[in-house]
Design an enzyme around this catalytic site. Sequence first.
Site, PDB file in Angstrom:
ATOM      1  N   GLU A 100       0.837  -1.204   0.000  1.00 44.59           N
ATOM      2  CA  GLU A 100       0.000   0.000   0.000  1.00 44.59           C
ATOM      3  C   GLU A 100       0.868   1.250   0.000  1.00 44.59           C
ATOM      4  OE1 GLU A 100      -2.662   1.524  -0.343  1.00 44.59           O
ATOM      5  OE2 GLU A 100      -4.326   0.828   0.888  1.00 44.59           O
ATOM      6  N   ASP A 104      -4.361   5.164   6.385  1.00 43.70           N
ATOM      7  CA  ASP A 104      -4.964   6.334   7.021  1.00 43.70           C
ATOM      8  C   ASP A 104      -5.940   5.821   8.088  1.00 43.70           C
ATOM      9  OD1 ASP A 104      -5.499   9.234   6.943  1.00 43.70           O
ATOM     10  OD2 ASP A 104      -7.403   8.709   6.037  1.00 43.70           O
ATOM     11  N   GLY A 106      -7.239   2.906   7.974  1.00 42.43           N
ATOM     12  CA  GLY A 106      -6.960   1.467   8.064  1.00 42.43           C
ATOM     13  C   GLY A 106      -8.054   0.615   7.442  1.00 42.43           C
ATOM     14  N   THR A 108      -9.098   0.310   4.330  1.00 48.30           N
ATOM     15  CA  THR A 108      -8.730  -0.371   3.077  1.00 48.30           C
ATOM     16  C   THR A 108      -7.916  -1.628   3.370  1.00 48.30           C
ATOM     17  OG1 THR A 108      -8.671   1.773   1.986  1.00 48.30           O
ATOM     18  CG2 THR A 108      -7.621  -0.063   0.820  1.00 48.30           C
ATOM     19  N   LEU A 109      -6.884  -1.461   4.187  1.00 46.20           N
ATOM     20  CA  LEU A 109      -6.015  -2.609   4.435  1.00 46.20           C
ATOM     21  C   LEU A 109      -6.724  -3.692   5.261  1.00 46.20           C
ATOM     22  CD1 LEU A 109      -3.345  -3.121   3.235  1.00 46.20           C
ATOM     23  CD2 LEU A 109      -2.246  -2.365   5.323  1.00 46.20           C
ATOM     24  N   LYS A 132      -0.428   6.875   9.045  1.00 47.09           N
ATOM     25  CA  LYS A 132      -0.853   8.015   9.868  1.00 47.09           C
ATOM     26  C   LYS A 132      -1.547   7.459  11.106  1.00 47.09           C
ATOM     27  CE  LYS A 132      -2.407  10.870   6.012  1.00 47.09           C
ATOM     28  NZ  LYS A 132      -3.601  11.549   5.488  1.00 47.09           N
ATOM     29  N   ASP A 160      -1.436  11.173  -4.845  1.00 49.50           N
ATOM     30  CA  ASP A 160      -1.943  12.323  -5.599  1.00 49.50           C
ATOM     31  C   ASP A 160      -2.866  13.202  -4.773  1.00 49.50           C
ATOM     32  OD1 ASP A 160      -4.160  10.519  -5.433  1.00 49.50           O
ATOM     33  OD2 ASP A 160      -5.085  11.606  -7.092  1.00 49.50           O
ATOM     34  N   ARG A 166       1.389  13.262  -8.424  1.00 50.29           N
ATOM     35  CA  ARG A 166       1.697  11.840  -8.254  1.00 50.29           C
ATOM     36  C   ARG A 166       3.150  11.503  -8.592  1.00 50.29           C
ATOM     37  NH1 ARG A 166      -2.094   7.970  -7.416  1.00 50.29           N
ATOM     38  NH2 ARG A 166      -3.921   8.719  -8.494  1.00 50.29           N
TER      39      ARG A 166
HETATM   40  P1  5GP Z   1      -7.636   4.200   4.547  1.00 53.47           P
HETATM   41  O1  5GP Z   1      -8.587   3.144   4.067  1.00 53.47           O
HETATM   42  O2  5GP Z   1      -6.485   3.670   5.334  1.00 53.47           O
HETATM   43  O3  5GP Z   1      -8.355   5.307   5.261  1.00 53.47           O
HETATM   44  O4  5GP Z   1      -7.105   4.941   3.288  1.00 53.47           O
HETATM   45  C1  5GP Z   1      -6.294   4.382   2.384  1.00 53.47           C
HETATM   46  C2  5GP Z   1      -6.284   5.196   1.092  1.00 53.47           C
HETATM   47  O5  5GP Z   1      -6.685   6.579   1.264  1.00 53.47           O
HETATM   48  C3  5GP Z   1      -4.893   5.258   0.575  1.00 53.47           C
HETATM   49  O6  5GP Z   1      -4.574   4.110  -0.173  1.00 53.47           O
HETATM   50  C4  5GP Z   1      -4.918   6.534  -0.249  1.00 53.47           C
HETATM   51  O7  5GP Z   1      -5.445   6.258  -1.533  1.00 53.47           O
HETATM   52  C5  5GP Z   1      -5.880   7.441   0.477  1.00 53.47           C
HETATM   53  N1  5GP Z   1      -5.173   8.390   1.357  1.00 53.47           N
HETATM   54  C6  5GP Z   1      -5.237   8.467   2.697  1.00 53.47           C
HETATM   55  N2  5GP Z   1      -4.470   9.465   3.159  1.00 53.47           N
HETATM   56  C7  5GP Z   1      -3.886  10.039   2.071  1.00 53.47           C
HETATM   57  C8  5GP Z   1      -2.978  11.148   1.907  1.00 53.47           C
HETATM   58  O8  5GP Z   1      -2.497  11.814   2.832  1.00 53.47           O
HETATM   59  N3  5GP Z   1      -2.616  11.422   0.622  1.00 53.47           N
HETATM   60  C9  5GP Z   1      -3.090  10.733  -0.454  1.00 53.47           C
HETATM   61  N4  5GP Z   1      -2.675  11.112  -1.654  1.00 53.47           N
HETATM   62  N5  5GP Z   1      -3.937   9.683  -0.322  1.00 53.47           N
HETATM   63  C10 5GP Z   1      -4.347   9.342   0.929  1.00 53.47           C
END
Ligand code: 5GP
Length: 179
Positions: A100, A104, A106, A108-109, A132, A160, A166
């Site tokens: 990944e 952020d 979490g 998605t993962l 984060k 991006d 990007r």
């Molecule tokens: P999560 O499911 O952990 O909240 O988010 C994962 C996805 O959110 C990442 O793969 C990414 O696409 C997007 N994302 C979260 N934080 C950021 C950030 O600070 N910058 C960018 N460009 N994408 C982010």
Amino acid sequence: MTTPPPPLLSEATIIDRVDQLAAEIDRDYSGIDELVLVGVLKGSFIFLSDLARRLTIARRIEFIAVSSYGDRASEEAGGSVRLLMDVRHDLAGEHVLIVEDIVDTGHTLAYLRRAFSARQPATLRTCTLLHKPDRTEEDVELDYVGFTIPDVWVVGYGLDFAERYRTLPYVAALPPELR
Ligand code: 5GP
């Protein structure tokens, strides 16, 4: 043209860390037949290509795509994630490493861990360039983490903002005036 934002993590800092992660992964997987690196599009494509080229163990590359931010429906559903593009091979019995760009919340993962463990791989681990922790809501297992960063929106090195920044060679925190 707008001036690019200044680095939060320089190109040299990132490459040093990618070198260390590759060495760690090489060590941890020594002796296996093949590692399947599953990159999460689009954000991980630069990290994955640098990481994969630094490994010495046998490896294969696959890509998946998931619904992400900007997808209003998934945000409103409280972080539900959808697989938009899948791998082309059966992963049963394989050593799988999900790669990944950033963790952020979490969600998605955590979703990917559940979805891929159901396919009965020999092993399943996760690797993220950035994490984060202040934003993370799900207790998802992170096996390899490049850098822990504060709660800022980052761009560059694959990440991006509305498809911009990007291909910056470094990671930058995007100031509000550039959004
Ligand atoms: P999560 O499911 O952990 O909240 O988010 C994962 C996805 O959110 C990442 O793969 C990414 O696409 C997007 N994302 C979260 N934080 C950021 C950030 O600070 N910058 C960018 N460009 N994408 C982010």
